[in-house]
Enzyme design. Sequence first.
Site, PDB file in Angstrom:
ATOM      1  N   TYR A 112     -43.953  12.503 -48.305  1.00 28.46           N
ATOM      2  CA  TYR A 112     -45.237  13.159 -48.032  1.00 28.46           C
ATOM      3  C   TYR A 112     -46.202  13.223 -49.209  1.00 28.46           C
ATOM      4  O   TYR A 112     -47.403  13.412 -49.019  1.00 28.46           O
ATOM      5  CB  TYR A 112     -45.017  14.558 -47.445  1.00 28.46           C
ATOM      6  CG  TYR A 112     -44.860  15.697 -48.424  1.00 28.46           C
ATOM      7  CD1 TYR A 112     -45.907  16.610 -48.595  1.00 28.46           C
ATOM      8  CD2 TYR A 112     -43.698  15.880 -49.139  1.00 28.46           C
ATOM      9  CE1 TYR A 112     -45.766  17.680 -49.474  1.00 28.46           C
ATOM     10  CE2 TYR A 112     -43.547  16.935 -50.011  1.00 28.46           C
ATOM     11  CZ  TYR A 112     -44.586  17.836 -50.175  1.00 28.46           C
ATOM     12  OH  TYR A 112     -44.454  18.888 -51.043  1.00 28.46           O
ATOM     13  N   HIS A 142     -46.786  29.768 -40.489  1.00 28.54           N
ATOM     14  CA  HIS A 142     -45.994  28.551 -40.711  1.00 28.54           C
ATOM     15  C   HIS A 142     -46.261  28.003 -42.118  1.00 28.54           C
ATOM     16  O   HIS A 142     -45.335  27.630 -42.838  1.00 28.54           O
ATOM     17  CB  HIS A 142     -46.349  27.506 -39.651  1.00 28.54           C
ATOM     18  CG  HIS A 142     -45.772  26.141 -39.902  1.00 28.54           C
ATOM     19  ND1 HIS A 142     -44.450  25.844 -39.667  1.00 28.54           N
ATOM     20  CD2 HIS A 142     -46.332  24.998 -40.384  1.00 28.54           C
ATOM     21  CE1 HIS A 142     -44.224  24.571 -39.981  1.00 28.54           C
ATOM     22  NE2 HIS A 142     -45.350  24.041 -40.420  1.00 28.54           N
TER      23      HIS A 142
END
Length: 430
Positions: free
Chosen positions: A247, A137
């Site tokens: 983020y 991922h």
Amino acid sequence: MTDHTHDPHAQSWVESANKHPDFPVQNLPLGVFSPPGGLPRGGVAIGNMVLDIAAIAPLLDGDAAEAAHVAGGPVLNPLLGSGNAALHALRLALFDLLTDPAKETSVRPHLHKAADCTLHLPVEIGDYTDFYAGINHAVNVGSIFRPDNPLLPNYKHVPIGYHGRASSVRASGGEVIRPNGQTKAPDTDAPSFAPTKRLDYELEMAIWVGRGNDLGRPVPISEASEHIAGISILNDWSARDIQAWEYQPLGPFLAKSFHSTVSPWILTLDALAPYRKAQPARSGGDPEPLPYLLDPQDQERGAFGLTMEVHILTPKMREQGQAPHRLSQGPMTAMYWTAAQLLAHHTSNGCNLRPGDLLGTGTLSGTEEDSRGSLLELSGGGKEAVDLGNGETRTFLEDGDEVIITAFAEAPGHVRIGFGECRARIAPAP
Ligand code: MN
């Protein structure tokens, strides 16, 4: 260590447990349930039934009786905090009660049909930390944002994580309300505030802390497993457009904190013992873990031999009576760090973990295209729509979509055990 409770030939007098895909007598997962009209209390899943643990305490003695008694409250924190020796004593006692036909008469009154019960969050979660241990991922997502440099230089040295939001974790079922948030498209000058257009799921495992540690007292890697009570499935719902804007530099915030879903049953490390595996060898050139993260036994047995699946049920499928469409399926062999390494690292600075704390593994994607653990990866960052096989496609989740994550463990010479479901449906933004 395995024992007679893992015997594949063991049968329960609870008929539905024998050959049950998730909850045979070899599993005995712990949760919190309410029987019809009753208060929440600790229970164990056995076939299609749930056994009220505290109600059978009078049939037990010693450590098992104490553990069963402690399970009578509305959350399992006290039971998980009493440590894995207590969970082991309880497991032996439950196995005996549910396999010995002579015990049926005294135990049966405390069984409830699972379909009639409400399942709750099994613990009160004090703190939730989400890691980023799924290396495939990390590479897949990193490639979308940084094609030349998908993994940042720290990834293979230090388990990456962030502090998640404990208050918004919910048990499987019900709705997830699409969050509003601030986003900025690359081709615009200014951000706007609106419902997320890139709502996603993340396929993860939940690691539940058992016995805690005192502030300033790190848990050595060799003892880390004694502080892990068990695992469940976790869906770390994510709003990708909000995430992309917010983020940096401090990591995920409102893109994640609106809701997380866990499956209601905790599979103990005892139940999972036959399905533990060696941690996959690191590729050549990768650094050895630093000594505080390296334990030979953990490397030999620290991984879990699980298979996980994600399905989607769209409103159209529901209306037309179609089965959910499988989005991905894969083995959980993609963790760069073991659960014990995550826990040891978390406490390595002296941070105290408490019973019932939740550690997420991070999204677990396999190496194959059909084993990717998020729509962000399946759709190549929203560029290629995923075919749902019924004329529908998705890049991200739409209102009314239901995401269903399941997982099971299999090993030669052992029965299959499973986790039940981690499911929720997307509701429109307010
Ligand atoms: Mn996550």
